[in-house]
Design a protein around this motif. Structure first.
Motif, PDB file in Angstrom:
ATOM      1  N   GLY A 134       3.304  -5.785  -6.699  1.00 12.04           N
ATOM      2  CA  GLY A 134       3.544  -4.722  -7.675  1.00 12.04           C
ATOM      3  C   GLY A 134       2.335  -4.506  -8.563  1.00 12.04           C
ATOM      4  O   GLY A 134       2.271  -3.553  -9.343  1.00 12.04           O
ATOM      5  N   THR A 135       1.366  -5.402  -8.448  1.00 11.18           N
ATOM      6  CA  THR A 135       0.101  -5.314  -9.177  1.00 11.18           C
ATOM      7  C   THR A 135      -0.605  -3.988  -8.894  1.00 11.18           C
ATOM      8  O   THR A 135      -1.332  -3.473  -9.747  1.00 11.18           O
ATOM      9  N   LYS A 136      -0.393  -3.459  -7.696  1.00  5.67           N
ATOM     10  CA  LYS A 136      -1.151  -2.286  -7.232  1.00  5.67           C
ATOM     11  C   LYS A 136      -0.454  -1.004  -7.713  1.00  5.67           C
ATOM     12  O   LYS A 136      -0.235  -0.859  -8.900  1.00  5.67           O
ATOM     13  N   ALA A 137      -0.077  -0.115  -6.817  1.00  7.94           N
ATOM     14  CA  ALA A 137       0.403   1.207  -7.253  1.00  7.94           C
ATOM     15  C   ALA A 137       1.732   1.143  -8.004  1.00  7.94           C
ATOM     16  O   ALA A 137       1.988   1.959  -8.890  1.00  7.94           O
ATOM     17  N   LEU A 138       2.587   0.193  -7.676  1.00  9.92           N
ATOM     18  CA  LEU A 138       3.917   0.178  -8.293  1.00  9.92           C
ATOM     19  C   LEU A 138       3.810   0.104  -9.818  1.00  9.92           C
ATOM     20  O   LEU A 138       4.364   0.943 -10.526  1.00  9.92           O
ATOM     21  N   ALA A 139       3.095  -0.890 -10.334  1.00  7.53           N
ATOM     22  CA  ALA A 139       2.886  -0.955 -11.784  1.00  7.53           C
ATOM     23  C   ALA A 139       1.733  -0.016 -12.169  1.00  7.53           C
ATOM     24  O   ALA A 139       1.805   0.679 -13.176  1.00  7.53           O
ATOM     25  N   GLY A 140       0.672  -0.028 -11.369  1.00 11.31           N
ATOM     26  CA  GLY A 140      -0.279   1.079 -11.343  1.00 11.31           C
ATOM     27  C   GLY A 140      -1.249   1.255 -12.499  1.00 11.31           C
ATOM     28  O   GLY A 140      -1.964   2.242 -12.533  1.00 11.31           O
ATOM     29  N   GLY A 183       8.064   4.629 -14.284  1.00 18.29           N
ATOM     30  CA  GLY A 183       8.563   5.974 -14.584  1.00 18.29           C
ATOM     31  C   GLY A 183       7.625   7.065 -14.098  1.00 18.29           C
ATOM     32  O   GLY A 183       8.043   8.186 -13.808  1.00 18.29           O
ATOM     33  N   THR A 184       6.333   6.748 -13.998  1.00 22.02           N
ATOM     34  CA  THR A 184       5.363   7.755 -13.542  1.00 22.02           C
ATOM     35  C   THR A 184       4.895   7.488 -12.108  1.00 22.02           C
ATOM     36  O   THR A 184       3.909   8.088 -11.661  1.00 22.02           O
ATOM     37  N   LEU A 185       5.581   6.611 -11.395  1.00 26.68           N
ATOM     38  CA  LEU A 185       5.108   6.245 -10.047  1.00 26.68           C
ATOM     39  C   LEU A 185       4.959   7.474  -9.147  1.00 26.68           C
ATOM     40  O   LEU A 185       3.921   7.660  -8.504  1.00 26.68           O
ATOM     41  N   ALA A 186       5.987   8.308  -9.109  1.00 23.29           N
ATOM     42  CA  ALA A 186       5.923   9.468  -8.199  1.00 23.29           C
ATOM     43  C   ALA A 186       4.785  10.412  -8.598  1.00 23.29           C
ATOM     44  O   ALA A 186       4.058  10.919  -7.734  1.00 23.29           O
ATOM     45  N   LEU A 187       4.618  10.634  -9.905  1.00 24.44           N
ATOM     46  CA  LEU A 187       3.535  11.520 -10.362  1.00 24.44           C
ATOM     47  C   LEU A 187       2.180  10.955  -9.972  1.00 24.44           C
ATOM     48  O   LEU A 187       1.295  11.678  -9.494  1.00 24.44           O
ATOM     49  N   ARG A 188       2.016   9.646 -10.200  1.00 22.93           N
ATOM     50  CA  ARG A 188       0.732   9.015  -9.875  1.00 22.93           C
ATOM     51  C   ARG A 188       0.453   9.086  -8.374  1.00 22.93           C
ATOM     52  O   ARG A 188      -0.651   9.402  -7.933  1.00 22.93           O
ATOM     53  N   LEU A 189       1.494   8.770  -7.581  1.00 22.58           N
ATOM     54  CA  LEU A 189       1.296   8.775  -6.122  1.00 22.58           C
ATOM     55  C   LEU A 189       0.905  10.155  -5.617  1.00 22.58           C
ATOM     56  O   LEU A 189       0.054  10.292  -4.740  1.00 22.58           O
ATOM     57  N   ARG A 224       6.493   8.932   3.565  1.00 24.63           N
ATOM     58  CA  ARG A 224       6.766  10.216   2.917  1.00 24.63           C
ATOM     59  C   ARG A 224       5.591  10.695   2.081  1.00 24.63           C
ATOM     60  O   ARG A 224       5.444  11.883   1.835  1.00 24.63           O
ATOM     61  N   ILE A 225       4.777   9.755   1.591  1.00 19.98           N
ATOM     62  CA  ILE A 225       3.572  10.118   0.835  1.00 19.98           C
ATOM     63  C   ILE A 225       2.431   9.262   1.390  1.00 19.98           C
ATOM     64  O   ILE A 225       2.593   8.042   1.522  1.00 19.98           O
ATOM     65  N   ILE A 226       1.320   9.880   1.696  1.00 15.60           N
ATOM     66  CA  ILE A 226       0.178   9.101   2.197  1.00 15.60           C
ATOM     67  C   ILE A 226      -0.539   8.492   0.985  1.00 15.60           C
ATOM     68  O   ILE A 226      -0.924   9.214   0.060  1.00 15.60           O
ATOM     69  N   PRO A 227      -0.723   7.153   0.971  1.00 13.87           N
ATOM     70  CA  PRO A 227      -1.386   6.537  -0.189  1.00 13.87           C
ATOM     71  C   PRO A 227      -2.806   7.077  -0.376  1.00 13.87           C
ATOM     72  O   PRO A 227      -3.448   7.483   0.592  1.00 13.87           O
ATOM     73  N   GLY A 228      -3.289   7.033  -1.614  1.00 13.48           N
ATOM     74  CA  GLY A 228      -4.623   7.561  -1.919  1.00 13.48           C
ATOM     75  C   GLY A 228      -5.729   6.573  -1.622  1.00 13.48           C
ATOM     76  O   GLY A 228      -6.650   6.413  -2.435  1.00 13.48           O
ATOM     77  N   LEU A 229      -5.639   5.908  -0.498  1.00 15.78           N
ATOM     78  CA  LEU A 229      -6.654   4.925  -0.107  1.00 15.78           C
ATOM     79  C   LEU A 229      -7.468   5.466   1.053  1.00 15.78           C
ATOM     80  O   LEU A 229      -6.885   5.990   2.015  1.00 15.78           O
ATOM     81  N   THR A 268       0.828  -1.214   0.000  1.00 18.25           N
ATOM     82  CA  THR A 268       0.000   0.000   0.000  1.00 18.25           C
ATOM     83  C   THR A 268       0.862   1.263   0.000  1.00 18.25           C
ATOM     84  O   THR A 268       0.509   2.258  -0.626  1.00 18.25           O
ATOM     85  N   ALA A 269       2.001   1.229   0.675  1.00 19.94           N
ATOM     86  CA  ALA A 269       2.834   2.436   0.775  1.00 19.94           C
ATOM     87  C   ALA A 269       3.671   2.648  -0.482  1.00 19.94           C
ATOM     88  O   ALA A 269       3.819   3.774  -0.950  1.00 19.94           O
ATOM     89  N   THR A 270       4.246   1.588  -1.015  1.00 19.91           N
ATOM     90  CA  THR A 270       5.254   1.591  -2.087  1.00 19.91           C
ATOM     91  C   THR A 270       6.588   2.118  -1.546  1.00 19.91           C
ATOM     92  O   THR A 270       6.611   2.884  -0.568  1.00 19.91           O
ATOM     93  N   PRO A 271       7.697   1.759  -2.199  1.00 18.07           N
ATOM     94  CA  PRO A 271       9.016   2.187  -1.677  1.00 18.07           C
ATOM     95  C   PRO A 271       9.255   3.686  -1.771  1.00 18.07           C
ATOM     96  O   PRO A 271      10.174   4.193  -1.139  1.00 18.07           O
ATOM     97  N   LEU A 272       8.454   4.416  -2.545  1.00 16.40           N
ATOM     98  CA  LEU A 272       8.646   5.874  -2.560  1.00 16.40           C
ATOM     99  C   LEU A 272       8.091   6.507  -1.293  1.00 16.40           C
ATOM    100  O   LEU A 272       8.467   7.616  -0.930  1.00 16.40           O
TER     101      LEU A 272
END
Ligand SMILES: Cc1ncc(COP(=O)(O)O)c(C=O)c1O
Length: 367
Positions: A194-200, A244-250, A287-292, A174-178
């Motif tokens: 990685g099915t969840k936010a990582l691949a996203g 490549g867009t993980l940070a933007l999406r998060l 560092r980033i609160i997930p959008g859940l 849920t958090a992801t490594p970022l």
């Protein structure tokens, strides 16, 4: 790549080879089951067979490994990564501690396969209190936990569990490594879907494990090679491209998550709103609160009416993807009320999402 770079830079560049004139930004997937062998016979270190060797998978692993701060092994799904860890570490007579409120398939696996193998499982709520770690071989944490979004202080549990001789694993899905780096907080190993936010992008199954322990890495690699649950080269390539867009999406999901939590708290139909950003621990550990956001509507029928009325929210049992989605967890056997919803913010504009949610909740309220 050094960790001095920001999140977007790291999610884009981690694990990518140095530029070569004429080569693409991201090397294409290498599709191979067997590779050509030297006619004299197999040369150790040269790719021989796809279950053990694939350069596209290694590229993905080095990217995720950089973000997690450890050596990474990619698996065909998150559940494959978790079961590889459990079956690599646990032996008959061992005790495993898992969350009582975490991903339900882990509890099912422990109650079936692990119990048959003679492994005892103890459950503890993510937010505690935790029973004694004495005699426990492996503690698996999940924070924020799916679906209730409770948190646990990884460093604190790791200290106490290590003092009792237990290994500590953290499910970082849920958090992801970022957002959260459990290995730096004292965990021995990270597992994740990685099915969840990582691949996203809601288009593949993927899992991984990351560790700085050579013993754990070897054991899980051997298990993966013998068990065979490797992701395909195409999925590895697609996952690396998507990262490549993980940070933007998060960032977008996180901003919407905060706004949606606020909206739900103001709306008379929604109750018991849960959002990881409420806790002080979240601010220290993530560092980033997930959008859940999880919340309750009065009944399963209200959830169905809400989903029917929404133009933007997909009814789907996953989270972390581009599209906002909602899942009524009771239907899958989670011990939550029938109207419990796990809501995952996508990358839609926050104002659009808020307007859609408001009208869908207002419609459901007329039931
Ligand atoms: C926290 C968590 N861990 C692991 C998994 C399993 O991942 P996968 O579906 O990729 O097998 C899930 C799936 O929902 C999950 O939510």
């Amino acid at each position: 790549m050094t960790t001095q770079y920001g999140d977007s830079t790291r999610s884009l560049h981690a694990g990518i080879p140095d530029p070569v004139p004429g080569a693409p930004m991201l090397p294409g997937p290498v599709f191979a089951a067997p590779y050509h062998l030297d006619p004299e016979g197999y040369t150790p270190g040269v790719d021989g067979y796809g279950r053990g060797d694939n350069p596209t998978r290694r590229l993905l692993e080095s990217a995720i490994g950089e973000l997690e701060g450890g050596d990474c092994l990619a698996f065909a799904s998150g559940q494959a990564a978790i079961t590889a860890l459990l079956l690599s570490v646990l032996r008959s007579g061992d005790t495993l501690m898992i969350p009582s409120d975490g991903y339900y398939n882990v509890r099912s696996f422990a109650a079936s396969t692990l119990a048959q193998l003679g492994v005892t499982t103890v459950e503890a709520p993510t937010a505690g209190p935790y029973p004694s770690f004495e005699g426990v071989r492996l503690v698996l944490l999940e924070t924020p936990a799916n679906p209730g979004l409770d948190l646990v202080d990884i460093a604190e549990v790791a200290r106490a569990a290590h003092a009792a001789g237990a290994l500590v694993a953290v499910d970082n899905t849920t958090a992801t490594p970022l957002s959260q780096r459990p290995l730096e907080l004292g965990a021995d190993v990270v597992v994740a879907s990685g099915t969840k936010a990582l691949a996203g992008h809601s288009d593949m199954l993927l899992g991984y494990a990351a560790t700085n322990s050579a013993d754990l890495l070897d054991a899980m690699r051997q298990f993966r090679t013998l068990g065979g649950a490797v992701p395909s080269p195409f999925d590895c390539w697609l996952a690396r491209r998507s990262m490549g867009t993980l940070a933007l999406r998060l960032r977008q999901q996180s901003a919407s998550g905060a706004a949606v939590a606020h909206l739900l708290r103001e709306h008379p139909l929604a109750d018991n709103v849960r959002w990881a950003g409420d806790s002080d621990l979240a601010k220290r550990q993530m560092r980033i609160i997930p959008g859940l956001v999880s919340f309750e509507l009065p009944s399963a029928e209200h959830v169905a009416a809400f989903l029917r009325a929404s133009a933007l929210v997909a009814a789907a049992t996953s989270f972390g993807g581009l599209h906002s989605s909602a899942d009524r967890r009771h239907q899958w056997g989670d011990s939550v009320p029938p109207g419990f919803v796990r809501f995952s913010c996508g990358v839609e504009d926050t104002e659009d999402l808020l307007a859609d949610l408001t009208q869908a909740l207002d419609t459901a309220a007329k039931l």
